[in-house]
Design a protein around this motif. Structure first.
Motif, mmCIF file in Angstrom:
data_model
loop_
_atom_site.group_PDB
_atom_site.id
_atom_site.type_symbol
_atom_site.label_atom_id
_atom_site.label_comp_id
_atom_site.label_asym_id
_atom_site.label_seq_id
_atom_site.Cartn_x
_atom_site.Cartn_y
_atom_site.Cartn_z
ATOM 1 N N ALA A 205 0.848 -1.202 0.000
ATOM 2 C CA ALA A 205 0.000 0.000 0.000
ATOM 3 C C ALA A 205 0.875 1.241 0.000
ATOM 4 O O ALA A 205 2.004 1.228 0.498
ATOM 5 C CB ALA A 205 -0.919 0.016 1.213
ATOM 6 N N MET A 206 0.320 2.316 -0.577
ATOM 7 C CA MET A 206 0.980 3.619 -0.584
ATOM 8 C C MET A 206 0.087 4.626 0.105
ATOM 9 O O MET A 206 -1.089 4.758 -0.239
ATOM 10 C CB MET A 206 1.250 4.079 -2.025
ATOM 11 N N ILE A 207 0.651 5.344 1.087
ATOM 12 C CA ILE A 207 -0.086 6.406 1.776
ATOM 13 C C ILE A 207 0.490 7.739 1.323
ATOM 14 O O ILE A 207 1.703 7.964 1.392
ATOM 15 C CB ILE A 207 0.076 6.302 3.305
ATOM 16 N N GLY A 208 -0.378 8.644 0.868
ATOM 17 C CA GLY A 208 0.096 9.940 0.421
ATOM 18 C C GLY A 208 -0.927 11.025 0.658
ATOM 19 O O GLY A 208 -2.067 10.748 1.044
ATOM 20 N N ASP A 209 -0.505 12.271 0.413
ATOM 21 C CA ASP A 209 -1.426 13.399 0.598
ATOM 22 C C ASP A 209 -1.666 14.154 -0.701
ATOM 23 O O ASP A 209 -2.391 15.146 -0.702
ATOM 24 C CB ASP A 209 -0.889 14.370 1.664
ATOM 25 N N VAL A 216 -1.694 8.878 -8.044
ATOM 26 C CA VAL A 216 -1.643 8.424 -9.440
ATOM 27 C C VAL A 216 -0.480 7.457 -9.654
ATOM 28 O O VAL A 216 -0.616 6.451 -10.367
ATOM 29 C CB VAL A 216 -1.576 9.617 -10.423
ATOM 30 N N ALA A 217 0.672 7.724 -9.026
ATOM 31 C CA ALA A 217 1.809 6.810 -9.173
ATOM 32 C C ALA A 217 1.519 5.473 -8.497
ATOM 33 O O ALA A 217 1.905 4.413 -9.012
ATOM 34 C CB ALA A 217 3.070 7.431 -8.585
ATOM 35 N N GLY A 218 0.840 5.520 -7.349
ATOM 36 C CA GLY A 218 0.468 4.284 -6.666
ATOM 37 C C GLY A 218 -0.478 3.437 -7.504
ATOM 38 O O GLY A 218 -0.328 2.217 -7.605
ATOM 39 N N ILE A 219 -1.449 4.088 -8.125
ATOM 40 C CA ILE A 219 -2.390 3.368 -8.994
ATOM 41 C C ILE A 219 -1.645 2.743 -10.165
ATOM 42 O O ILE A 219 -1.842 1.564 -10.506
ATOM 43 C CB ILE A 219 -3.491 4.331 -9.493
ATOM 44 N N GLU A 220 -0.764 3.520 -10.798
ATOM 45 C CA GLU A 220 -0.035 3.018 -11.960
ATOM 46 C C GLU A 220 0.946 1.911 -11.594
ATOM 47 O O GLU A 220 1.279 1.066 -12.440
ATOM 48 C CB GLU A 220 0.690 4.170 -12.652
ATOM 49 N N ALA A 221 1.400 1.889 -10.343
ATOM 50 C CA ALA A 221 2.296 0.820 -9.884
ATOM 51 C C ALA A 221 1.517 -0.392 -9.379
ATOM 52 O O ALA A 221 2.119 -1.398 -9.001
ATOM 53 C CB ALA A 221 3.214 1.345 -8.785
ATOM 54 N N GLY A 222 0.185 -0.306 -9.366
ATOM 55 C CA GLY A 222 -0.644 -1.430 -8.943
ATOM 56 C C GLY A 222 -0.768 -1.602 -7.448
ATOM 57 O O GLY A 222 -1.019 -2.707 -6.958
ATOM 58 N N LEU A 223 -0.608 -0.498 -6.691
ATOM 59 C CA LEU A 223 -0.651 -0.569 -5.233
ATOM 60 C C LEU A 223 -2.037 -0.233 -4.696
ATOM 61 O O LEU A 223 -2.851 0.392 -5.366
ATOM 62 C CB LEU A 223 0.364 0.413 -4.631
ATOM 63 N N HIS A 224 -2.271 -0.632 -3.453
ATOM 64 C CA HIS A 224 -3.436 -0.172 -2.701
ATOM 65 C C HIS A 224 -3.143 1.260 -2.284
ATOM 66 O O HIS A 224 -2.126 1.525 -1.637
ATOM 67 C CB HIS A 224 -3.644 -1.061 -1.478
ATOM 68 N N THR A 225 -3.992 2.204 -2.651
ATOM 69 C CA THR A 225 -3.684 3.621 -2.417
ATOM 70 C C THR A 225 -4.569 4.212 -1.332
ATOM 71 O O THR A 225 -5.788 3.992 -1.312
ATOM 72 C CB THR A 225 -3.848 4.434 -3.712
ATOM 73 N N ILE A 226 -3.927 4.978 -0.442
ATOM 74 C CA ILE A 226 -4.623 5.630 0.666
ATOM 75 C C ILE A 226 -4.263 7.107 0.657
ATOM 76 O O ILE A 226 -3.082 7.475 0.774
ATOM 77 C CB ILE A 226 -4.234 5.001 2.016
ATOM 78 N N LEU A 227 -5.272 7.959 0.514
ATOM 79 C CA LEU A 227 -5.073 9.410 0.579
ATOM 80 C C LEU A 227 -5.452 9.906 1.967
ATOM 81 O O LEU A 227 -6.540 9.603 2.460
ATOM 82 C CB LEU A 227 -5.939 10.119 -0.464
ATOM 83 N N VAL A 228 -4.551 10.660 2.598
ATOM 84 C CA VAL A 228 -4.870 11.273 3.889
ATOM 85 C C VAL A 228 -5.075 12.776 3.681
ATOM 86 O O VAL A 228 -4.457 13.383 2.807
ATOM 87 C CB VAL A 228 -3.771 11.016 4.947
ATOM 88 N N LEU A 229 -5.944 13.349 4.499
ATOM 89 C CA LEU A 229 -6.335 14.741 4.329
ATOM 90 C C LEU A 229 -5.579 15.688 5.253
ATOM 91 O O LEU A 229 -6.040 16.782 5.544
ATOM 92 C CB LEU A 229 -7.845 14.881 4.549
ATOM 93 N N PRO A 245 -8.405 7.236 -5.074
ATOM 94 C CA PRO A 245 -7.657 6.304 -4.230
ATOM 95 C C PRO A 245 -8.576 5.204 -3.718
ATOM 96 O O PRO A 245 -9.807 5.353 -3.730
ATOM 97 C CB PRO A 245 -7.163 7.191 -3.082
ATOM 98 N N ASP A 246 -7.998 4.112 -3.262
ATOM 99 C CA ASP A 246 -8.809 3.040 -2.693
ATOM 100 C C ASP A 246 -9.461 3.468 -1.381
ATOM 101 O O ASP A 246 -10.565 3.042 -1.062
ATOM 102 C CB ASP A 246 -7.944 1.796 -2.452
ATOM 103 N N GLU A 247 -8.755 4.316 -0.633
ATOM 104 C CA GLU A 247 -9.288 4.801 0.640
ATOM 105 C C GLU A 247 -8.961 6.279 0.819
ATOM 106 O O GLU A 247 -7.909 6.739 0.369
ATOM 107 C CB GLU A 247 -8.687 4.042 1.824
ATOM 108 N N ILE A 248 -9.853 6.995 1.489
ATOM 109 C CA ILE A 248 -9.608 8.380 1.885
ATOM 110 C C ILE A 248 -9.775 8.448 3.397
ATOM 111 O O ILE A 248 -10.841 8.104 3.928
ATOM 112 C CB ILE A 248 -10.592 9.355 1.205
ATOM 113 N N LEU A 249 -8.710 8.852 4.112
ATOM 114 C CA LEU A 249 -8.726 8.900 5.567
ATOM 115 C C LEU A 249 -8.429 10.308 6.053
ATOM 116 O O LEU A 249 -7.773 11.095 5.364
ATOM 117 C CB LEU A 249 -7.677 7.942 6.153
ATOM 118 N N GLN A 250 -8.898 10.618 7.234
ATOM 119 C CA GLN A 250 -8.605 11.924 7.832
ATOM 120 C C GLN A 250 -7.135 12.062 8.165
ATOM 121 O O GLN A 250 -6.577 13.159 8.127
ATOM 122 C CB GLN A 250 -9.458 12.129 9.094
#
Length: 267
Positions: A205-209, A216-229, A245-250
């Motif tokens: 998984a990739m966690i980013g903001d 977008v890089a996580g999706i293109e690399a085939g990872l589980h993507t998590i966006l934090v706010l 992203p697969d998930e959006i977290l606070q």
């Protein structure tokens, strides 16, 4: 990636995810400790190529986060890793600071101003007209053009600063040559990070903001993507893009098991 439960390895951005203005964000220390306690391979990623992993480890420690340098992966390290795979023992003319020059030296590269294989442009606060002119002439004469990361500006207390992407654009305008950019959003940076820890995209998984780099890089690399706010993205920013992203977290505190910060909010 169907579920977070399948994640065995973690990649996470640093600024806006673990720290903000040199202060640890809620849950960051607990999450890093959780991964270590569970034996989960992980790397902290950054597009910043100014600093070495040792520098960044010290910076994080001053923010209250214990991240040994071997758990940090920068665009400078990714660039050196890529160039070593292309031309082992090659040569480069470098515009940048210790982060990129140290990485290239450790990858076996020679720094030279005479007929280098590559011109490498990284982040620096000391761009010089002379160095940029030299880079332009070397590229015109056949050196391949590499950029550590595409960021056009960087933050400062007084407002935005010109960054790697802005200088690269100047060189492109003068030479007509587009650079190959190694850092995010090129998924190559994630692939090199996964190689570093023996991970596979199916269980990482990739966690980013940032939607335009981390996600977008996580999706293109085939990872589980998590966006934090906790960084630059909000709902309006998310809606600007055609992907999700697969998930959006606070914040990363939501990834901590039995997180007291989350319990306090719920109370």
């Amino acid at each position: 990636m169907a579920s977070r439960d399948e994640v065995e390895c973690w990649l996470t951005d640093m600024d806006g995810v673990l720290v903000h203005e040199n202060h640890a964000l809620p849950g960051a220390a607990a999450l890093l400790q959780q991964w270590q306690d569970q034996g989960k391979p992980f790397l902290v990623l950054t597009n910043n190529s100014i600093f070495t992993p040792r520098d960044l480890s010290a910076r994080l420690r001053s923010s209250g986060l214990d991240v040994p340098e071997e758990f940090i992966w920068t665009s400078a390290l990714a660039t050196a890793d890529f160039l070593k795979s292309q031309v082992p023992g090659g040569s480069a003319f470098v515009i940048g600071e210790a982060g990129i020059t140290t990485a290239l030296h450790e990858a076996g590269f020679i720094m030279t101003e005479t007929d280098p294989d590559y011109v490498v442009v990284g982040e620096t606060r000391n761009y010089s007209f002379e160095a940029i002119t030299k880079a332009i002439r070397l590229i015109v004469n056949g050196a391949r053009f590499i950029v550590t990361n595409p960021d056009a500006t960087g933050p400062s207390a007084d407002g935005p600063l010109p960054a790697t992407g802005a200088i690269a654009a100047l060189i492109t305008k003068a030479t007509g040559k587009e650079p190959y950019v190694v850092g995010k959003p090129n998924p190559m940076m994630f692939r090199s990070a996964m190689n570093r820890i023996g991970a596979h995209s199916e269980n990482t998984a990739m966690i980013g903001d940032r939607m335009d780099t981390d996600i977008v890089a996580g999706i293109e690399a085939g990872l589980h993507t998590i966006l934090v706010l906790t960084g630059i993205s909000d709902q309006a920013e998310i809606e600007r893009y055609p992907f999700r992203p697969d998930e959006i977290l606070q914040g990363v505190h939501e990834l901590v098991e039995n997180d007291p910060f989350l319990a306090e909010i719920n109370d």
